[in-house]
Design an enzyme around this catalytic site. Structure first.
Site, PDB file in Angstrom:
ATOM      1  N   GLY A   1     -10.139   4.255 -28.473  1.00 57.69           N
ATOM      2  CA  GLY A   1      -9.663   2.930 -28.826  1.00 57.69           C
ATOM      3  C   GLY A   1      -8.156   2.911 -28.965  1.00 57.69           C
ATOM      4  O   GLY A   1      -7.585   3.679 -29.737  1.00 57.69           O
ATOM      5  N   THR A   2      -7.505   2.023 -28.224  1.00 58.00           N
ATOM      6  CA  THR A   2      -6.046   1.965 -28.176  1.00 58.00           C
ATOM      7  C   THR A   2      -5.614   0.520 -27.969  1.00 58.00           C
ATOM      8  O   THR A   2      -6.350  -0.268 -27.381  1.00 58.00           O
ATOM      9  CB  THR A   2      -5.513   2.831 -27.024  1.00 58.00           C
ATOM     10  OG1 THR A   2      -6.039   4.153 -27.144  1.00 58.00           O
ATOM     11  CG2 THR A   2      -4.002   2.906 -27.014  1.00 58.00           C
ATOM     12  N   ALA A   3      -4.413   0.163 -28.428  1.00 63.40           N
ATOM     13  CA  ALA A   3      -3.862  -1.175 -28.208  1.00 63.40           C
ATOM     14  C   ALA A   3      -2.433  -1.036 -27.692  1.00 63.40           C
ATOM     15  O   ALA A   3      -1.698  -0.133 -28.102  1.00 63.40           O
ATOM     16  CB  ALA A   3      -3.881  -1.989 -29.495  1.00 63.40           C
TER      17      ALA A   3
ATOM     18  N   GLN B   1      -0.364   2.110 -29.381  1.00 64.12           N
ATOM     19  CA  GLN B   1      -0.816   2.659 -30.654  1.00 64.12           C
ATOM     20  C   GLN B   1      -2.321   2.853 -30.621  1.00 64.12           C
ATOM     21  O   GLN B   1      -3.012   2.219 -29.831  1.00 64.12           O
ATOM     22  CB  GLN B   1      -0.440   1.730 -31.805  1.00 64.12           C
ATOM     23  CG  GLN B   1      -1.047   0.337 -31.701  1.00 64.12           C
ATOM     24  CD  GLN B   1      -0.371  -0.656 -32.622  1.00 64.12           C
ATOM     25  OE1 GLN B   1       0.854  -0.786 -32.613  1.00 64.12           O
ATOM     26  NE2 GLN B   1      -1.166  -1.363 -33.417  1.00 64.12           N
TER      27      GLN B   1
END
Length: 531
Positions: A350-352, A368
């Protein structure tokens, strides 16, 4: 009627144009927080931090206050990189790691020191125009007053809830269930969700420029909860943390310089791949071009597995790995008539990602992550701090440069990207998705620079992902002819209809007369906000 595993991304989007400023990210409320920072007099750096802070609230599946952050910043005609990743606690048991057969994705074992809040303060102090407290204000408001959960975030949240169910009743995970579920379920699209503890922590981070997070009461709360529930994280680990300024590294591709950050990140994978492809001439369209890309990616990942680790603990020959001589050696191993087998490299996370630009020409590429969905699943009571499980990226292979050790940072999957041309900023881009990230970088760049697509079409286009061995996943939009042709070359093709699997990208390019062209991922709730 919510079918998370079958949801496909919506119809094609079109580029967004703006002159004065732009923010592109995967969640609309976060994009608006970044745009608000620009409208209140901030620069692209302020906007990136504001959007980053909002993402920890509005897309908590992908990033958190207990995660890491990397950024490439174009300011005053120069590129600078920030490595905001933390290492294992000093009390981490090296003997225990050596005896593991598999690294657990949840719990205290894979927790590393959070780098994100410190990176905010680090970047803000050097490049920002506003105070950190101003840039995290909207994020705190979203957390306190509530925010409507967007559709793809709800999908990821639901999936994470299913993964967390077997951990019900364990003390270290109790706060996660209290914060992120309601009566045993995760939120529906459009449901308003509040995170009041996180709101207070964001305000404390803003007021103290993150000092309290690493040396004050927040650090004490993390220490106490770790001691109580069997974790090794201590105040001393937090107090010793410091983000690192680094020099971005690059290769030339189709007349542009493509920039990534040096290890411990995996930006080298993208650059080695591009270096191989640059020497093969024009990239063919269709399956032939995809075959070359897949084969080059395998070779680049093999090099990464051999060399990438924490440069404080091992020597990484970056110039040699990006040399024409090395690229030629790898290029010679690619055959157009069949696929080569390769070692395993599959994992999801999971990354943004957020990119920003302002009227002065400043640009930021920022990414992030808490790694696995909701990271380690450990939320420190009373703080809203959800700790990452970045330690999952360590290798259990004996002798690997990426083996675990106290204080050591793991091979890091999150990689911001940047383009320059003739020494001037041309654009910021990123594609999230663990080991999909460098693969997404090369596909988006090939769409843009080889096939001449506009930025949004470059993101709309279908993607593939090499998983391991001969296994390649691909989206159905490629069509049966493309799939069958690659299958005939020896690739083991699997069609994937899940919008979650192929990464989620954002891009801002600088066009003529300083006009910005924004593109945001159709596989996410993405938004390109501009004025």
């Amino acid at each position: 009627d919510f079918q998370p595993l079958e949801q496909r991304f919506p119809s094609r989007r079109t580029p967004v144009y703006g002159r004065n400023g732009m923010v592109c990210t995967s969640q609309p409320l976060a994009a608006q927080a970044g745009l608000n920072a620009l409208l209140e007099g901030g620069n692209a750096i302020d906007a990136a931090i504001a959007a980053s802070a909002a993402l920890t609230v509005t897309e908590p599946t992908s990033s958190s206050l207990g995660g890491d952050l990397f950024a490439i910043i174009w300011k005053d005609g120069r590129l600078t990189g920030c490595n905001g990743s933390g290492g294992l606690p000093q009390l981490a048991d090296g003997t225990m790691w050596e005896s593991m057969r598999e690294i657990p994705e949840k719990g205290w074992t894979p927790v590393t020191v959070p780098g994100l809040p410190g990176a905010w303060a680090h970047i803000q102090k050097r490049f920002g125009r506003r105070r950190l407290k101003d840039n995290v204000r909207m994020a705190a408001d979203y957390a306190r007053d509530g925010f409507p959960v967007s559709p793809v975030v709800a999908l990821m949240w639901q999936r994470a809830g299913q993964q967390m169910k077997p951990l019900t009743g364990r003390q270290e995970f109790a706060e996660w269930f209290r914060s992120y579920t309601k009566e045993g379920r995760t939120p529906k699209p459009g449901e308003v969700w509040k995170l009041p503890d996180m709101a207070k922590t964001l305000e404390i981070i803003g007021e103290t420029d993150a000092a309290d997070f690493y040396q004050g009461d927040l650090a004490g709360e993390m220490d106490r909860f770790a001691r109580k529930t069997g974790g090794s994280l201590r105040r001393e680990d937090l107090a010793a943390y410091e983000p690192e300024w680094v020099e971005p590294i690059s290769v030339r591709y189709r007349g542009y310089d493509v920039w990534e950050l040096p290890p411990n990140g995996q930006g080298l994978v993208a650059l080695i791949t591009l270096k191989i492809l640059e020497g093969m001439g024009s990239l063919p369209e269709g399956w032939e071009g995809s075959h070359r890309q897949i084969e080059a990616v395998k070779l680049a990942f093999a090099a990464a597995r051999r060399y990438i680790g924490d440069p404080r603990f091992c020597e990484i020959p970056v110039p040699d790995l990006l040399s024409e001589q090395y690229a030629a050696q790898l290029r010679a191993r690619i055959r157009d008539d069949h696929a080569a087998d390769a070692a395993e490299q599959a994992h999801s996370g999971g990354t943004a990602y957020v990119c920003t630009a302002d009227r002065e020409g400043n640009m930021v590429s920022l990414i992030q992550s808490s790694y696995d969905d909701f990271g380690a699943g450990i939320v420190v009571p009373g703080t809203g701090i959800n700790l990452q499980d970045r330690g999952c990226s360590f290798s259990l292979e004996k002798g690997s440069p990426n083996c675990a050790a106290p204080g050591k940072r793991p091979y890091h999957t999150i990689i911001p990207g940047f383009l320059t041309k003739d020494g001037e900023a041309a654009g910021a881009f990123g594609v999230i998705g663990a080991f999909m990230q460098p693969q997404g970088h090369i596909q988006v760049l090939a769409n843009l620079l080889d096939l001449g697509m506009n930025p949004q079409d470059a993101l709309n286009a279908p993607r593939w992902q090499w998983k391991n061995g001969l296994w390649v996943e691909a989206e159905p939009e490629f069509g049966d002819g493309w799939m069958n042709a690659l299958g005939a070359k020896g690739h083991e093709m699997t069609e994937v209809r899940d919008c979650y699997s192929m990464g989620r990208a954002q891009m801002i390019l600088r066009g003529e007369d300083g006009v910005y062209i924004g593109a945001t991922e159709p596989r996410a709730d993405g938004c390109a906000a501009a004025f």
